[in-house]
Write an enzyme that holds these catalytic residues in place. Structure first.
Site, PDB file in Angstrom:
ATOM      1  N   ARG A  46      43.072  38.050  35.577  1.00  0.00           N
ATOM      2  CA  ARG A  46      41.081  36.854  35.382  1.00  0.00           C
ATOM      3  C   ARG A  46      41.232  37.334  33.816  1.00  0.00           C
ATOM      4  O   ARG A  46      41.557  38.118  32.854  1.00  0.00           O
ATOM      5  CB  ARG A  46      40.545  38.771  35.166  1.00  0.00           C
ATOM      6  CG  ARG A  46      39.003  38.007  35.090  1.00  0.00           C
ATOM      7  CD  ARG A  46      38.040  38.821  36.108  1.00  0.00           C
ATOM      8  NE  ARG A  46      38.246  40.552  35.262  1.00  0.00           N
ATOM      9  CZ  ARG A  46      37.118  40.764  36.394  1.00  0.00           C
ATOM     10  NH1 ARG A  46      36.275  40.225  36.991  1.00  0.00           N
ATOM     11  NH2 ARG A  46      37.377  42.098  36.402  1.00  0.00           N
ATOM     12  N   ARG A  63      37.894  52.440  37.775  1.00  0.00           N
ATOM     13  CA  ARG A  63      37.423  51.718  38.711  1.00  0.00           C
ATOM     14  C   ARG A  63      37.567  51.827  40.931  1.00  0.00           C
ATOM     15  O   ARG A  63      36.761  52.160  40.957  1.00  0.00           O
ATOM     16  CB  ARG A  63      37.112  50.567  38.052  1.00  0.00           C
ATOM     17  CG  ARG A  63      36.162  50.366  36.685  1.00  0.00           C
ATOM     18  CD  ARG A  63      36.734  48.891  35.777  1.00  0.00           C
ATOM     19  NE  ARG A  63      36.263  47.913  36.643  1.00  0.00           N
ATOM     20  CZ  ARG A  63      36.667  46.407  35.914  1.00  0.00           C
ATOM     21  NH1 ARG A  63      37.835  46.672  35.551  1.00  0.00           N
ATOM     22  NH2 ARG A  63      35.995  45.619  36.687  1.00  0.00           N
ATOM     23  N   LYS A  96      33.394  38.746  44.042  1.00  0.00           N
ATOM     24  CA  LYS A  96      32.039  38.754  43.906  1.00  0.00           C
ATOM     25  C   LYS A  96      31.636  37.951  42.773  1.00  0.00           C
ATOM     26  O   LYS A  96      31.261  37.002  43.211  1.00  0.00           O
ATOM     27  CB  LYS A  96      31.738  40.456  43.711  1.00  0.00           C
ATOM     28  CG  LYS A  96      32.109  41.587  44.471  1.00  0.00           C
ATOM     29  CD  LYS A  96      31.088  42.422  43.889  1.00  0.00           C
ATOM     30  CE  LYS A  96      31.392  43.528  43.212  1.00  0.00           C
ATOM     31  NZ  LYS A  96      33.252  43.576  42.605  1.00  0.00           N
ATOM     32  N   ARG A 133      25.036  49.527  43.241  1.00  0.00           N
ATOM     33  CA  ARG A 133      26.164  50.138  43.593  1.00  0.00           C
ATOM     34  C   ARG A 133      25.774  51.700  43.718  1.00  0.00           C
ATOM     35  O   ARG A 133      27.495  52.381  44.044  1.00  0.00           O
ATOM     36  CB  ARG A 133      26.870  49.810  42.570  1.00  0.00           C
ATOM     37  CG  ARG A 133      28.173  49.721  42.614  1.00  0.00           C
ATOM     38  CD  ARG A 133      28.343  49.303  40.774  1.00  0.00           C
ATOM     39  NE  ARG A 133      29.272  48.735  40.218  1.00  0.00           N
ATOM     40  CZ  ARG A 133      30.228  47.434  39.652  1.00  0.00           C
ATOM     41  NH1 ARG A 133      29.865  46.980  39.723  1.00  0.00           N
ATOM     42  NH2 ARG A 133      31.113  47.779  39.941  1.00  0.00           N
ATOM     43  N   ARG A 171      38.878  41.217  29.714  1.00  0.00           N
ATOM     44  CA  ARG A 171      38.149  41.857  29.835  1.00  0.00           C
ATOM     45  C   ARG A 171      38.616  43.448  29.571  1.00  0.00           C
ATOM     46  O   ARG A 171      39.567  43.683  29.452  1.00  0.00           O
ATOM     47  CB  ARG A 171      37.573  42.103  31.172  1.00  0.00           C
ATOM     48  CG  ARG A 171      35.051  41.782  30.801  1.00  0.00           C
ATOM     49  CD  ARG A 171      35.126  41.872  32.306  1.00  0.00           C
ATOM     50  NE  ARG A 171      34.728  42.478  32.902  1.00  0.00           N
ATOM     51  CZ  ARG A 171      34.086  42.794  34.433  1.00  0.00           C
ATOM     52  NH1 ARG A 171      34.067  41.783  34.998  1.00  0.00           N
ATOM     53  NH2 ARG A 171      34.299  44.254  34.878  1.00  0.00           N
TER      54      ARG A 171
HETATM   55  P1  AP5 Z   1      35.505  38.669  40.415  1.00  0.00           P
HETATM   56  O1  AP5 Z   1      34.872  37.266  40.965  1.00  0.00           O
HETATM   57  O2  AP5 Z   1      35.825  38.229  38.618  1.00  0.00           O
HETATM   58  O3  AP5 Z   1      35.807  39.537  40.824  1.00  0.00           O
HETATM   59  P2  AP5 Z   1      34.821  40.301  41.256  1.00  0.00           P
HETATM   60  O4  AP5 Z   1      34.076  41.412  42.301  1.00  0.00           O
HETATM   61  O5  AP5 Z   1      33.408  39.596  40.214  1.00  0.00           O
HETATM   62  O6  AP5 Z   1      34.959  41.298  39.335  1.00  0.00           O
HETATM   63  P3  AP5 Z   1      34.549  42.926  39.179  1.00  0.00           P
HETATM   64  O7  AP5 Z   1      35.755  43.543  38.077  1.00  0.00           O
HETATM   65  O8  AP5 Z   1      33.105  41.748  37.611  1.00  0.00           O
HETATM   66  O9  AP5 Z   1      33.447  43.471  39.384  1.00  0.00           O
HETATM   67  P4  AP5 Z   1      32.885  45.079  39.350  1.00  0.00           P
HETATM   68  O10 AP5 Z   1      32.239  45.304  40.447  1.00  0.00           O
HETATM   69  O11 AP5 Z   1      34.058  46.417  38.876  1.00  0.00           O
HETATM   70  O12 AP5 Z   1      32.512  44.756  37.727  1.00  0.00           O
HETATM   71  P5  AP5 Z   1      31.192  44.605  37.370  1.00  0.00           P
HETATM   72  O13 AP5 Z   1      31.585  43.368  35.516  1.00  0.00           O
HETATM   73  O14 AP5 Z   1      30.581  44.688  37.787  1.00  0.00           O
HETATM   74  O15 AP5 Z   1      37.068  38.297  40.449  1.00  0.00           O
HETATM   75  C1  AP5 Z   1      37.912  38.573  39.647  1.00  0.00           C
HETATM   76  C2  AP5 Z   1      39.530  37.829  39.555  1.00  0.00           C
HETATM   77  O16 AP5 Z   1      40.243  37.227  40.778  1.00  0.00           O
HETATM   78  C3  AP5 Z   1      40.077  36.879  38.641  1.00  0.00           C
HETATM   79  O17 AP5 Z   1      40.153  35.955  37.791  1.00  0.00           O
HETATM   80  C4  AP5 Z   1      39.228  35.467  39.607  1.00  0.00           C
HETATM   81  O18 AP5 Z   1      39.543  34.319  39.345  1.00  0.00           O
HETATM   82  C5  AP5 Z   1      40.681  36.149  40.667  1.00  0.00           C
HETATM   83  N1  AP5 Z   1      40.148  35.615  42.076  1.00  0.00           N
HETATM   84  C6  AP5 Z   1      38.415  35.864  42.733  1.00  0.00           C
HETATM   85  N2  AP5 Z   1      38.447  35.644  43.935  1.00  0.00           N
HETATM   86  C7  AP5 Z   1      39.636  35.214  44.218  1.00  0.00           C
HETATM   87  C8  AP5 Z   1      40.388  34.314  45.003  1.00  0.00           C
HETATM   88  N3  AP5 Z   1      40.295  34.585  46.646  1.00  0.00           N
HETATM   89  N4  AP5 Z   1      41.777  34.754  45.152  1.00  0.00           N
HETATM   90  C9  AP5 Z   1      42.369  34.632  44.003  1.00  0.00           C
HETATM   91  N5  AP5 Z   1      42.004  34.608  43.070  1.00  0.00           N
HETATM   92  C10 AP5 Z   1      40.865  35.400  43.201  1.00  0.00           C
HETATM   93  O19 AP5 Z   1      30.990  46.130  36.512  1.00  0.00           O
HETATM   94  C11 AP5 Z   1      31.281  46.292  34.860  1.00  0.00           C
HETATM   95  C12 AP5 Z   1      31.074  47.742  34.480  1.00  0.00           C
HETATM   96  O20 AP5 Z   1      29.956  47.654  34.415  1.00  0.00           O
HETATM   97  C13 AP5 Z   1      30.784  48.871  35.751  1.00  0.00           C
HETATM   98  O21 AP5 Z   1      32.659  49.255  35.500  1.00  0.00           O
HETATM   99  C14 AP5 Z   1      30.343  49.396  35.368  1.00  0.00           C
HETATM  100  O22 AP5 Z   1      30.724  50.647  34.794  1.00  0.00           O
HETATM  101  C15 AP5 Z   1      29.235  48.758  34.761  1.00  0.00           C
HETATM  102  N6  AP5 Z   1      28.404  48.834  35.763  1.00  0.00           N
HETATM  103  C16 AP5 Z   1      28.508  47.093  36.694  1.00  0.00           C
HETATM  104  N7  AP5 Z   1      27.029  47.552  37.453  1.00  0.00           N
HETATM  105  C17 AP5 Z   1      26.336  48.729  37.867  1.00  0.00           C
HETATM  106  C18 AP5 Z   1      25.700  49.541  38.650  1.00  0.00           C
HETATM  107  N8  AP5 Z   1      25.157  48.657  39.366  1.00  0.00           N
HETATM  108  N9  AP5 Z   1      25.452  50.714  38.324  1.00  0.00           N
HETATM  109  C19 AP5 Z   1      25.978  51.118  37.708  1.00  0.00           C
HETATM  110  N10 AP5 Z   1      27.010  50.634  36.584  1.00  0.00           N
HETATM  111  C20 AP5 Z   1      27.403  49.391  36.661  1.00  0.00           C
END
Ligand code: AP5
Length: 217
Positions: A126, A170, A13, A87, A159
């Site tokens: 990552r 997760r 994402k 979410r 992270r």
């Molecule tokens: P990346 O682009 O970082 O993936 P992402 O989908 O953004 O993953 P996140 O881990 O950031 O998502 P998440 O939803 O779990 O975490 P968030 O920060 O929102 O890519 C991942 C890796 O793969 C990278 O190394 C990239 O280079 C590589 N990659 C990407 N695309 C690729 C491809 N096509 N091919 C090869 N490699 C690739 O949330 C963290 C925490 O915050 C949650 O657990 C929760 O506690 C809290 N939180 C956040 N939002 C909410 C909400 N709305 N409600 C409640 N709690 C929340």
């Protein structure tokens, strides 16, 4: 344009949001990035969110909805792309209600679909920039210099919630609470399922193809 990107942790994402923003000049609003900044600043919200994030659980809706409504209210006229929010079905309904108040709605939802096995590989490799939030991968998306951010020279970090056990929780949380959001939008918005298991540039083409068509319509 008002876009929502849905998908499991590690589906890409954040990676695709950067590409969408480069193309259309939208504001990138990542709930995870905002929470991490709040934590780094030691704010009340950051302190409240800490234990949930470290365990891989969702932060309570009431905290998130208020935080994101505030961020969205500052978005420019051109629009925004939401990453990691909504979410839960409740967050999605609250978002709709608050957009409705200003006569707005979500135009399109992109659902990034990827296998759990790929997620594990992406999360373990990552690396993130603690300053600008840029995201790299030790094999797939390397920085120019190992361990250093291309944008600002900061040392890249892993992270804490990318450990195997937390990623497992997760993913469980995603299937239980976030996957139903896809159905919520399928009932009242335009949703495109995107094969996000492919190379990042291929996924980018799939995403931009959908968005370009929307813009020209
Ligand atoms: P990346 O682009 O970082 O993936 P992402 O989908 O953004 O993953 P996140 O881990 O950031 O998502 P998440 O939803 O779990 O975490 P968030 O920060 O929102 O890519 C991942 C890796 O793969 C990278 O190394 C990239 O280079 C590589 N990659 C990407 N695309 C690729 C491809 N096509 N091919 C090869 N490699 C690739 O949330 C963290 C925490 O915050 C949650 O657990 C929760 O506690 C809290 N939180 C956040 N939002 C909410 C909400 N709305 N409600 C409640 N709690 C929340």
């Amino acid at each position: 344009m008002r876009i929502v990107l849905l998908g499991a942790p590690g589906s890409g994402k954040g990676t695709q949001c950067k590409r969408i923003v480069d193309r259309y000049g939208l504001l990138h609003l990542s709930s995870g990035d905002i929470l991490r900044k709040e934590r780094a600043a030691g704010s009340e919200l950051g302190k409240k969110a800490e234990s949930f994030m470290d365990a891989g659980d969702l932060v309570p809706d009431e905290l998130i909805v208020e935080m994101m409504a505030d961020a969205i209210s500052k978005a420019p006229e051109v629009g925004f792309v939401l990453d990691g929010f909504p979410r839960t079905v409740n967050q999605a309904a609250e978002l709709d209600k608050s957009l409705d108040l200003s006569g707005q709605k979500i135009n399109v939802v992109l659902n990034l679909m990827v296998d759990d096995q790929i997620v594990a590989e992406r999360m373990s490799g990552r690396r993130s920039c603690p300053q600008c939030g840029a995201v790299y991968h030790i094999k797939n998306l390397k920085p120019k210099v190992d361990g250093v951010c291309d944008n600002d020279g900061a040392e890249l970090i892993q992270r804490p919630d990318d450990s195997l056990e937390v990623v497992a929780n997760r993913l469980k949380t995603y299937y239980e609470q976030t996957e139903p959001v896809v159905d919520y939008y399928k009932n009242n918005s335009t949703v495109y399922d995107i094969d996000a298991g492919k190379d990042a540039d291929v996924v980018k083409s799939l995403v931009l193809e959908k968005l370009d068509a929307l813009v020209s319509a």
